[in-house]
Design a protein around this motif. Structure first.
Motif, short mmCIF file in Angstrom:
data_model
loop_
_atom_site.label_atom_id
_atom_site.label_comp_id
_atom_site.label_asym_id
_atom_site.label_seq_id
_atom_site.Cartn_x
_atom_site.Cartn_y
_atom_site.Cartn_z
N PHE A 177 1.95 4.30 -3.14
CA PHE A 177 0.77 3.95 -4.24
C PHE A 177 0.95 4.73 -5.42
CE2 PHE A 177 -3.51 4.40 -5.49
CZ PHE A 177 -4.30 3.00 -5.13
N SER A 219 7.22 -4.54 -10.01
CA SER A 219 7.85 -5.41 -9.05
C SER A 219 9.43 -5.43 -8.85
CB SER A 219 7.36 -6.83 -8.54
OG SER A 219 7.27 -7.45 -9.74
N CYS A 277 1.75 -0.55 -4.38
CA CYS A 277 0.57 -0.76 -5.30
C CYS A 277 0.34 0.17 -6.35
CB CYS A 277 -0.51 -0.58 -4.22
SG CYS A 277 -2.18 -0.82 -5.11
N VAL A 300 -1.90 0.84 -9.59
CA VAL A 300 -3.18 0.57 -9.87
C VAL A 300 -3.22 -0.32 -11.15
CG1 VAL A 300 -5.64 1.55 -10.29
CG2 VAL A 300 -4.39 2.32 -8.45
N GLU A 343 0.10 -4.22 -10.00
CA GLU A 343 0.63 -5.10 -9.04
C GLU A 343 0.49 -4.61 -7.72
OE1 GLU A 343 4.33 -7.64 -10.68
OE2 GLU A 343 4.61 -5.72 -10.68
N TYR A 344 0.52 -5.37 -6.76
CA TYR A 344 0.66 -5.11 -5.27
C TYR A 344 1.77 -6.09 -4.77
CZ TYR A 344 -0.48 -5.89 -0.45
OH TYR A 344 -0.41 -6.04 1.06
N ASP A 359 -2.67 -7.89 -10.81
CA ASP A 359 -4.17 -7.54 -10.83
C ASP A 359 -4.83 -8.24 -11.66
OD1 ASP A 359 -5.84 -5.68 -9.98
OD2 ASP A 359 -5.96 -4.31 -11.84
N VAL A 387 -5.49 -5.87 -6.86
CA VAL A 387 -4.25 -5.08 -6.14
C VAL A 387 -4.67 -4.05 -5.09
CG1 VAL A 387 -2.82 -5.85 -8.03
CG2 VAL A 387 -3.92 -3.48 -8.04
N ILE A 388 -5.84 -3.21 -5.37
CA ILE A 388 -6.19 -2.01 -4.47
C ILE A 388 -6.69 -3.00 -3.03
CG2 ILE A 388 -7.65 0.12 -4.04
CD1 ILE A 388 -7.50 0.34 -7.00
N PHE A 439 -3.80 -4.21 -1.13
CA PHE A 439 -3.08 -2.99 -0.34
C PHE A 439 -3.98 -2.32 0.95
CE2 PHE A 439 -2.38 1.55 -0.09
CZ PHE A 439 -1.18 1.61 0.17
#
Length: 228
Positions: free
Chosen positions: A136, A148, A168, A170, A173-174, A186, A192-193, A196
């Motif tokens: 994270f 990514s 993740c 912030v 992207e996740y 996002d 994204v958070i 996660f």
């Protein structure tokens, strides 16, 4: 309406934590800033975890005494083998009890990323059921490419479970590995958070019901004995 209440509450907590994280990034004391970041992530996780699941920090071990690198957050279940704790959270945690290990970064740089990959490889060398390995980050040093791409390219020739199979960043992207990489960009709604956190909740709850002990816990108390 019920779903909106849950999401609104989570969004409010996320906004507060991200605001505080941005403030702590301005702190000049690296150790203090790191502790604040870790506390903020725990604030997000603790209210969402089921009964019996806890958060710690330290190293993962297996029954042969092998150790992982030090990890910021360890999500574990102490109803099998209890960890060795040196205070309320810091300790050594048997791999059979762990659902997630999470590294936290202020800004994900190439050097920090490479270090996290090495840490993940060390975790994967331990014997026992492998936990999810997540990263994270509150920010990234990448300007013209996606985060990514960094995770996918660095691990494209590695065996699963990958050294880092969830990430993740912030506001960016996740992503997670599920036979292929799945990536969520996002939006303005903290997607994204939320993704996660929801991923953690879902996998932990399922694991509680599905995971079978691969090792009788008592073997941890016979140093040098190999039960496999």
């Amino acid at each position: 309406m019920g779903n909106e209440i849950f999401r609104n509450r989570l969004n409010n907590i996320i906004k507060q934590c991200i605001s505080e994280a941005q403030d702590c990034i301005k702190l000049e004391h690296h150790g203090m800033a790191g502790n604040v970041r870790q506390i903020l992530i725990e604030k997000l996780l603790v209210p969402l975890l089921p009964e019996g699941v806890h958060i710690g920090s330290g190293k993962v071990t297996d029954s042969s005494g092998n150790l992982s690198s030090e990890t910021d957050i360890i999500i574990y279940d102490r109803r099998t083998v209890p960890p060795i704790l040196y205070d309320e959270k810091i300790g050594v945690f048997p791999i059979e009890t762990i659902y997630y290990v999470i590294e936290i970064k202020t800004t994900l740089t190439k050097s920090e990323f490479d270090k996290s990959i090495r840490n993940g490889q060390k975790l994967r060398s331990l014997r026992g059921p492998q936990p999810h390995s997540a990263l994270f980050a509150f920010n990234s040093d990448l300007k013209n490419s996606k985060d990514s791409d960094r995770f996918i390219q660095a691990q494209k020739d590695m065996l699963v479970p990958l050294p880092i199979n969830i990430f993740c960043v912030v506001g960016r992207e996740y992503g997670f590995w599920d036979h292929v990489w799945k990536v969520l960009p996002d939006t303005d709604n903290n997607d994204v958070i939320v993704g996660f956190l929801v991923g953690i909740i879902n996998t932990v709850v399922k694991a509680i019901h599905l995971r079978q002990p691969s090792l009788d816990p008592g073997w941890y108390f016979y140093p040098g004995y190999d039960p496999f």
